[in-house]
Design a protein around this motif. Structure first.
Motif, mmCIF file in Angstrom:
data_model
loop_
_atom_site.group_PDB
_atom_site.id
_atom_site.type_symbol
_atom_site.label_atom_id
_atom_site.label_comp_id
_atom_site.label_asym_id
_atom_site.label_seq_id
_atom_site.Cartn_x
_atom_site.Cartn_y
_atom_site.Cartn_z
ATOM 1 N N ASP A 26 0.699 -1.241 -0.139
ATOM 2 C CA ASP A 26 -0.003 0.091 -0.023
ATOM 3 C C ASP A 26 0.836 1.272 -0.052
ATOM 4 N N GLU A 27 0.352 2.421 0.218
ATOM 5 C CA GLU A 27 1.038 3.678 0.074
ATOM 6 C C GLU A 27 2.021 3.670 1.351
ATOM 7 N N ASN A 28 1.476 3.322 2.396
ATOM 8 C CA ASN A 28 2.462 3.473 3.528
ATOM 9 C C ASN A 28 3.641 2.352 3.400
ATOM 10 N N GLY A 29 3.480 1.439 2.971
ATOM 11 C CA GLY A 29 4.467 0.374 2.826
ATOM 12 C C GLY A 29 5.666 1.052 1.709
ATOM 13 N N LYS A 30 5.059 1.537 0.699
ATOM 14 C CA LYS A 30 5.928 2.423 -0.261
ATOM 15 C C LYS A 30 6.623 3.344 0.267
ATOM 16 N N LYS A 31 5.913 4.431 1.069
ATOM 17 C CA LYS A 31 6.681 5.224 1.472
ATOM 18 C C LYS A 31 8.019 4.625 2.590
ATOM 19 N N VAL A 32 7.672 3.651 3.448
ATOM 20 C CA VAL A 32 8.586 3.228 4.118
ATOM 21 C C VAL A 32 9.924 2.988 3.023
ATOM 22 N N MET A 33 9.732 2.037 2.204
ATOM 23 C CA MET A 33 10.693 1.466 1.312
ATOM 24 C C MET A 33 11.420 2.619 0.620
ATOM 25 N N ASP A 34 10.869 3.837 0.224
ATOM 26 C CA ASP A 34 11.302 4.833 -0.487
ATOM 27 C C ASP A 34 12.128 5.622 0.377
ATOM 28 N N TYR A 35 11.554 5.738 1.704
ATOM 29 C CA TYR A 35 12.428 6.489 2.709
ATOM 30 C C TYR A 35 13.602 5.715 2.740
ATOM 31 N N ASN A 50 0.975 -8.541 -0.255
ATOM 32 C CA ASN A 50 -0.320 -7.922 -0.299
ATOM 33 C C ASN A 50 -1.038 -7.464 0.879
ATOM 34 N N GLY A 51 -1.598 -6.312 1.181
ATOM 35 C CA GLY A 51 -2.218 -6.086 2.314
ATOM 36 C C GLY A 51 -1.923 -4.770 2.755
ATOM 37 N N LYS A 52 -2.216 -4.124 4.013
ATOM 38 C CA LYS A 52 -1.926 -2.949 4.328
ATOM 39 C C LYS A 52 -0.736 -2.939 5.732
ATOM 40 N N THR A 53 -0.128 -1.982 5.333
ATOM 41 C CA THR A 53 1.206 -1.986 6.359
ATOM 42 C C THR A 53 0.735 -1.515 7.670
ATOM 43 N N THR A 54 1.341 -2.264 8.978
ATOM 44 C CA THR A 54 0.807 -1.652 10.075
ATOM 45 C C THR A 54 1.233 -0.571 10.438
ATOM 46 N N GLN A 55 0.263 0.184 11.030
ATOM 47 C CA GLN A 55 0.621 1.559 11.181
ATOM 48 C C GLN A 55 0.461 1.714 12.950
ATOM 49 N N ILE A 56 1.251 2.098 13.625
ATOM 50 C CA ILE A 56 1.433 2.367 14.917
ATOM 51 C C ILE A 56 1.151 3.824 15.344
ATOM 52 N N CYS A 57 0.361 3.946 16.286
ATOM 53 C CA CYS A 57 0.092 5.556 16.908
ATOM 54 C C CYS A 57 0.260 5.529 18.466
ATOM 55 N N GLY A 58 1.240 6.028 18.886
ATOM 56 C CA GLY A 58 1.650 6.140 20.187
ATOM 57 C C GLY A 58 1.385 7.436 21.041
ATOM 58 N N ILE A 59 0.926 7.265 22.342
ATOM 59 C CA ILE A 59 0.596 8.500 23.145
ATOM 60 C C ILE A 59 1.791 8.440 24.107
ATOM 61 N N TYR A 60 2.592 9.420 24.331
ATOM 62 C CA TYR A 60 3.906 9.553 25.037
ATOM 63 C C TYR A 60 3.603 10.406 26.393
#
Length: 127
Positions: A26-35, A50-60
């Motif tokens: 997906d778009e997020n996975g491509k961003k990770v690889m491009d970065y 195939n599928g969506k890249t895991t996204q993690i949102c943390g509160i610190y």
């Protein structure tokens, strides 16, 4: 785990750490690889599937400690034992192996089995 890997990579670009994990196509996975490609890192131990890249949102906290974490993911295929075996030499030559615990237990065990007779450290994300 990817953030820790990035920091370690910047501190030791000659004898690179090795990240084992999976991203979606997906778009997020491509961003990770491009970065990482822009940093000169191919992420050879990261499978694109195939599928969506895991996204993690943390509160610190103010001290930087994670108080709450939310994971947004669909089930995607992980890195299998045969993928680990194909990358045995890279794993053995890495300064450090970073392991994502979303991998199947059999894959995590295989990485441990490869490294158990070396002095190479294994960093496992406990979340």
């Amino acid at each position: 785990m990817r953030t820790i890997y990035e920091v370690l990579l910047r501190h030791n670009p000659v004898k690179r750490p090795y990240l084992i994990g999976v991203v979606g196509n997906d778009e997020n996975g491509k961003k990770v690889m491009d970065y990482h490609k822009q940093m000169g890192d191919k992420l050879e131990g990261v499978r694109i599937t195939n599928g969506k890249t895991t996204q993690i949102c943390g509160i610190y906290s103010k001290e930087g400690l994670c108080e709450k974490e939310y994971r947004l993911k669909d089930t995607i295929e992980g890195v299998e034992v045969n993928d680990i075996e194909k990358n045995r030499d890279r794993i053995l030559n890495a300064s450090l192996v970073c392991l994502d615990t979303s991998l199947p237990l059999s894959s995590m065990t295989k990485v441990n089995d490869i490294l158990v007779k070396t002095n190479n450290p294994l960093l496992v994300d406990p979340s």
